[in-house]
Design a protein around this motif. Structure first.
Motif, mmCIF file in Angstrom:
data_model
loop_
_atom_site.group_PDB
_atom_site.id
_atom_site.type_symbol
_atom_site.label_atom_id
_atom_site.label_comp_id
_atom_site.label_asym_id
_atom_site.label_seq_id
_atom_site.Cartn_x
_atom_site.Cartn_y
_atom_site.Cartn_z
ATOM 1 N N ASP A 18 0.526 -2.022 -0.011
ATOM 2 C CA ASP A 18 -0.038 0.038 0.125
ATOM 3 C C ASP A 18 1.222 0.735 0.169
ATOM 4 O O ASP A 18 -0.049 2.623 0.110
ATOM 5 C CB ASP A 18 -0.347 -0.203 1.449
ATOM 6 N N SER A 19 2.380 1.181 -0.263
ATOM 7 C CA SER A 19 2.642 2.173 -1.021
ATOM 8 C C SER A 19 3.008 3.138 -2.154
ATOM 9 O O SER A 19 4.297 3.430 -2.101
ATOM 10 C CB SER A 19 4.473 1.653 0.620
ATOM 11 N N VAL A 20 2.819 1.985 -2.553
ATOM 12 C CA VAL A 20 2.404 2.355 -4.129
ATOM 13 C C VAL A 20 1.560 3.186 -5.215
ATOM 14 O O VAL A 20 0.466 3.517 -4.253
ATOM 15 C CB VAL A 20 2.694 1.548 -4.888
ATOM 16 N N ILE A 21 2.180 4.068 -5.697
ATOM 17 C CA ILE A 21 0.910 5.006 -6.205
ATOM 18 C C ILE A 21 0.326 3.977 -7.789
ATOM 19 O O ILE A 21 1.062 3.643 -8.190
ATOM 20 C CB ILE A 21 1.357 5.814 -6.902
ATOM 21 N N VAL A 22 -1.082 3.860 -7.822
ATOM 22 C CA VAL A 22 -1.324 3.605 -8.738
ATOM 23 C C VAL A 22 -2.023 4.305 -10.072
ATOM 24 O O VAL A 22 -2.944 5.426 -9.153
ATOM 25 C CB VAL A 22 -2.806 2.307 -8.162
ATOM 26 N N ILE A 23 -1.119 4.326 -11.381
ATOM 27 C CA ILE A 23 -1.739 5.456 -12.158
ATOM 28 C C ILE A 23 -2.517 4.509 -12.771
ATOM 29 O O ILE A 23 -2.137 3.099 -13.215
ATOM 30 C CB ILE A 23 -0.570 6.099 -12.952
ATOM 31 N N VAL A 24 -3.934 4.748 -13.326
ATOM 32 C CA VAL A 24 -4.764 4.563 -14.433
ATOM 33 C C VAL A 24 -4.749 4.782 -15.772
ATOM 34 O O VAL A 24 -4.786 5.607 -15.785
ATOM 35 C CB VAL A 24 -6.404 3.602 -13.958
ATOM 36 N N GLY A 25 -4.084 4.213 -16.861
ATOM 37 C CA GLY A 25 -3.682 4.729 -18.332
ATOM 38 C C GLY A 25 -2.697 5.266 -18.347
ATOM 39 O O GLY A 25 -2.426 6.154 -17.819
ATOM 40 N N SER A 26 -1.746 5.359 -19.279
ATOM 41 C CA SER A 26 -0.136 5.387 -20.076
ATOM 42 C C SER A 26 -0.369 5.850 -21.176
ATOM 43 O O SER A 26 0.540 6.467 -21.528
ATOM 44 C CB SER A 26 0.662 3.670 -20.281
ATOM 45 N N GLY A 27 -1.412 6.917 -20.903
ATOM 46 C CA GLY A 27 -1.218 8.092 -22.189
ATOM 47 C C GLY A 27 -0.902 9.479 -21.464
ATOM 48 O O GLY A 27 0.834 9.410 -21.098
ATOM 49 N N ALA A 28 -0.809 10.190 -22.271
ATOM 50 C CA ALA A 28 -0.207 11.580 -22.698
ATOM 51 C C ALA A 28 -0.193 11.915 -20.896
ATOM 52 O O ALA A 28 1.014 12.335 -20.410
ATOM 53 C CB ALA A 28 -0.629 13.139 -22.939
ATOM 54 N N GLY A 29 -1.386 11.714 -20.507
ATOM 55 C CA GLY A 29 -2.228 12.020 -19.123
ATOM 56 C C GLY A 29 -0.651 11.579 -17.515
ATOM 57 O O GLY A 29 0.284 11.755 -17.001
ATOM 58 N N GLY A 30 -1.339 9.454 -17.990
ATOM 59 C CA GLY A 30 -0.881 8.479 -17.247
ATOM 60 C C GLY A 30 0.890 8.556 -17.611
ATOM 61 O O GLY A 30 1.132 7.509 -16.196
ATOM 62 N N VAL A 67 -0.554 0.444 -24.785
ATOM 63 C CA VAL A 67 0.401 1.126 -24.097
ATOM 64 C C VAL A 67 1.006 2.409 -24.249
ATOM 65 O O VAL A 67 1.122 2.200 -25.865
ATOM 66 C CB VAL A 67 1.094 -0.019 -23.613
ATOM 67 N N GLY A 68 0.760 3.198 -23.486
ATOM 68 C CA GLY A 68 1.114 4.945 -24.724
ATOM 69 C C GLY A 68 -0.413 5.509 -24.438
ATOM 70 O O GLY A 68 -0.470 7.190 -25.627
ATOM 71 N N GLY A 69 -1.249 5.174 -24.730
ATOM 72 C CA GLY A 69 -2.860 5.287 -24.849
ATOM 73 C C GLY A 69 -2.522 6.363 -26.642
ATOM 74 O O GLY A 69 -2.331 5.655 -27.581
ATOM 75 N N THR A 70 -3.698 7.074 -26.589
ATOM 76 C CA THR A 70 -3.376 8.498 -27.809
ATOM 77 C C THR A 70 -2.237 8.922 -27.832
ATOM 78 O O THR A 70 -2.379 9.426 -29.417
ATOM 79 C CB THR A 70 -5.363 9.132 -27.654
ATOM 80 N N THR A 71 -1.231 9.200 -27.107
ATOM 81 C CA THR A 71 0.312 9.454 -28.013
ATOM 82 C C THR A 71 0.770 8.083 -28.882
ATOM 83 O O THR A 71 1.393 8.928 -29.411
ATOM 84 C CB THR A 71 1.070 9.357 -26.711
ATOM 85 N N VAL A 72 -0.163 7.393 -29.306
ATOM 86 C CA VAL A 72 0.594 6.387 -30.079
ATOM 87 C C VAL A 72 -0.191 7.073 -31.923
ATOM 88 O O VAL A 72 0.611 7.090 -32.532
ATOM 89 C CB VAL A 72 0.252 4.918 -30.179
ATOM 90 N N HIS A 73 -1.203 7.623 -31.404
ATOM 91 C CA HIS A 73 -2.004 8.106 -32.650
ATOM 92 C C HIS A 73 -2.283 9.262 -32.610
ATOM 93 O O HIS A 73 -2.646 9.638 -33.734
ATOM 94 C CB HIS A 73 -3.862 7.627 -31.800
ATOM 95 N N TRP A 74 -2.141 11.217 -31.802
ATOM 96 C CA TRP A 74 -2.289 11.996 -32.093
ATOM 97 C C TRP A 74 -1.607 12.493 -33.210
ATOM 98 O O TRP A 74 -0.362 11.604 -33.557
ATOM 99 C CB TRP A 74 -2.005 12.471 -31.032
ATOM 100 N N ALA A 75 -1.620 13.315 -33.671
ATOM 101 C CA ALA A 75 -0.663 13.919 -34.696
ATOM 102 C C ALA A 75 0.324 14.762 -34.352
ATOM 103 O O ALA A 75 0.926 14.911 -35.414
ATOM 104 C CB ALA A 75 -1.770 15.250 -35.913
#
Lengths: 522, 176
Positions: free
Chosen positions: A9-21, A89-97
């Motif tokens: 319970d010491s970890v930070i969980v992030i949901v989503g690996s795109g531009a934000g995550g 993995v990479g979310g929409t940063t894979v697709h963005w222009a």
């Protein structure tokens, strides 16, 4: 790569690996914090991308079922595809222009500046452009944005030549090949642009910034990142004090796992983030987690968009080279004299023949339509992107009648254009057509909005807890160790492509989380 | 599945620049083979229909066969889809006195306009819009080259070769 225990319970969980995550994960790891990054999609790489529109769409797009409603044409043409975003993995940063523009000062204060616009749930951001500037600079450097940090602009392709000539002939002053997170020359471990023409399909040269091959491997190199692909978050859980305790997610096998957490950060895009909060309703939070304001899922924005394509007598071959090869910035300003508030950009766009046939006029058929398609090689194209108005009734909700493969209600995305959106779009269509007519177009075609790639505002920032979901740091008003880390936190949409601002907010949020952790406030 | 399994007569399979009549010859039914679910007559009606939905006089029938192949493959694995297609073809034929394949292009278009909101029509159209325009032979006709990574991108293959307008200044578009 780190592997943390599910009960750690010491970890930070992030949901989503795109531009934000993805950006947040790297920054937190560099601060020495432990991160579990949950990503619903699979991990690919430039080597496994293909210059093939339909293949790439099936490889990368978020195709889990969604529904759409409202008067927008997307609901009719693409009832199960309200958004064109990625599940990988990479979310929409894979697709963005790659277009990387800072928001304008006035866009942070729309309630102040857009007085008299009825039916819009306007609100000033609880932060200013000035506060963001240092982080914008950091983001531009990390992403390698052209025309910043002594990085030259990209060379323009044929599509840009047409735009430039038409734009300058109608009197536009600020027309160039843009501020793009695409390397003209190799930089920071990324290659130079090969003008492949397949920015949307995952950049095979790796010239375009994506968290997939920048932030995420950098985070892995710290030894503090535990990346878990094919892990779909189902629910954020909390204790009796209303503090988040971790995230329940499901692996591809169907195995459900509860990962404990010290802090939970949501970056699942502006559709999945509110869906996750709504699906996390409990007796303590009966309307969804962090939703005491009732604003979770509301104020969904997708930018006022549309495209103008034009047919010329001679070949253009717009598909060759970067998709957003250039921009007209003159209309990105506050000038209600045009009949609407907010600004917009005109950016070149191109689609390959396979997608052009599906998107030039969705659903159209017959000889009149195929005559247009036969002019494909003589076409130039631009995309309009401008600010849309937040409306409470434009909303992501749970559709309890439709369940996903894990048995959870899918997201319904409801959108009606605001009169301001319509006025802006119609004005922009005319200006776009004028640009192309000045360059010699024999025909111009107004193309309706595609499924949304810019999804914003469904967990917005607000100074007062009653007006929104999170504060100026993305920290939810109701649950202090729960953060919103994607475009959901935008108070209003601004008129610019949002990725640079999402990255900027993530860098700033990471510093805040690290300092609060150091002070033991989190 | 190989597209060419569908048509025995190589004359119809020729692809590329050949110009073929918009309507296939009467009596072409016997030329279909390799169908998994649909009958040759049903396949033929679908082919005629496909040609009228996205008509390109310069494309030969072989470019449209992939759509029928795809519909047949889906019908073979889904009884629901099979029923949709087979019933749809039957209704289209009923509405035209069994002569749909032999109507003029204008009459065929009118018959299709009458059913364009049906699930059957939308099934055929939405399948065709993908399969037809994803066909590399069709790309050649449209002067669309597609993937560029195999030859190093368009950077040295014409990304800025447009000559009929002046080049923008370096300040707007650096030469790179």
């Amino acid at each position: 790569m780190a592997q943390y225990d599910h009960s750690d319970d010491s970890v930070i969980v992030i949901v989503g690996s795109g531009a934000g995550g993805g950006t947040l994960a790297n920054s937190l790891c560099r601060h020495g914090l432990k991160v579990v990054l949950l990503e619903a999609g699979s991990r690919y790489s430039p080597a496994t991308f293909r210059n093939d529109e339909w293949f790439a769409f099936n490889q990368l797009a978020w195709l889990d079922k969604r529904t759409a409603s409202g008067s927008w044409r997307v609901a009719r043409d693409f009832p199960n595809l309200p958004a064109w975003i990625c599940k990988t993995v990479g979310g929409t940063t894979v697709h963005w222009a790659g277009a990387s523009l800072r928001l304008e000062d006035y866009e942070f204060k729309t309630k102040t500046h857009y007085s008299g616009v009825g039916g819009a749930n306007l609100l000033d951001w609880p932060l200013t452009l000035q506060e963001l500037q240092p982080y914008y600079s950091m983001a531009e450097d990390r992403m390698g944005v052209t025309r910043t940090n002594d990085i030259p602009g990209l060379p323009g392709n044929n599509n840009f030549k047409v735009m430039y000539n038409g734009a300058t002939r109608v009197g536009y002053q600020t027309v160039h090949t843009g501020r793009m997170a695409i390397n003209p020359q190799p930089r920071s471990g990324r290659a130079g642009c090969m003008q492949l023409g397949f920015c949307f399909q995952g950049c095979k040269s790796g010239a375009k910034w994506s968290t997939l091959y920048t932030e995420i491997p950098q985070a892995e190199a710290t030894g503090r990142l535990d990346l878990r692909p094919q892990s779909m978050a189902l629910q954020v859980r909390h204790d009796r004090n209303g503090k988040a305790t971790g995230v329940l997610y499901v692996e591809q096998s169907g195995q459900q796992i509860f990962q404990k957490a010290r802090i939970v950060c949501l970056a699942g895009n502006s559709i999945e983030t509110p869906r996750l909060l709504l699906n996390s309703a409990s007796s303590m939070f009966p309307h969804g987690l962090a939703n005491s304001s009732g604003q979770v899922g509301r104020n969904y924005m997708r930018h006022t968009t549309g495209s103008v394509y034009a047919i010329f007598k001679q070949p253009v071959h717009m598909y060759r080279g970067t998709v957003m090869a250039g921009i007209i910035l003159d209309e990105a300003r506050l000038d209600p004299g045009r009949g609407f508030v907010g600004g917009f950009e005109m950016e070149t766009i191109s689609l390959g023949l396979p997608f052009m046939a599906s998107f030039l006029n969705p659903g159209a058929w017959g000889r009149d339509y195929t005559r247009q398609l036969e002019q494909y090689s003589n076409m130039a194209g631009m995309w309009i992107v401008g600010e849309d108005m937040p409306q409470e009734s434009n909303r992501v909700t749970l559709n309890h009648a439709v369940k996903d493969q894990w048995g959870l209600p899918v997201a319904n995305v409801h959108y009606d254009d605001h009169p301001n959106d319509i006025a802006m779009r119609n004005y922009a269509y005319k200006r776009g057509a004028a640009v192309y007519e000045a360059a010699g177009a024999v025909k111009t075609i107004e193309v309706p909005p595609y499924p949304s790639t810019h999804n914003l505002g469904t967990c917005r920032m607000s100074a007062k807890p009653g007006d929104g979901v999170c504060n100026k740091w993305g920290q939810t008003h109701d649950v202090r160790n729960l953060f919103i880390s994607d475009g959901s936190q935008f108070t209003t949409s601004g008129g610019e492509n949002p990725t640079l601002t999402i990255v900027t907010l993530a860098l700033r949020q990471a510093d805040r989380i690290a300092s609060e952790c150091a002070k033991r406030n989190l | 599945m190989k597209r060419r399994e569908f048509l025995q007569k190589s004359a119809i399979v020729i692809v590329g620049t050949a110009v073929v009549k918009a309507a296939p010859a009467v009596g072409a039914n016997g030329q279909w083979s390799g169908l998994r679910k649909l009958s040759p007559a049903q396949a033929q009606t679908l082919l005629v229909m496909a040609r009228q939905i996205y008509p390109h006089p310069k494309l030969d029938d072989a470019c449209y066969v992939s759509t029928i192949e795809e519909l047949d493959a889906q019908a073979a694995v889904s009884p629901q889809t099979a029923r949709l297609i087979i019933d749809g073809v039957a209704q289209l034929q009923n509405s035209t006195g069994g002569k749909f394949d032999r109507l003029s292009p204008e009459q065929q278009t009118a018959a299709l306009e009458a059913i364009q909101s049906t699930a059957f029509f939308q099934k055929v159209r939405s399948t065709e819009v993908v399969s037809l325009y994803n066909n590399h032979q069709v790309w050649k006709q449209f002067d669309y080259r597609g993937a560029s990574y195999p030859f190093g991108g368009y950077l040295h293959h014409g990304f800025n070769d447009l000559k009929w307008l002046p080049n923008p200044p370096d300040s707007a578009s650096p030469r790179g």
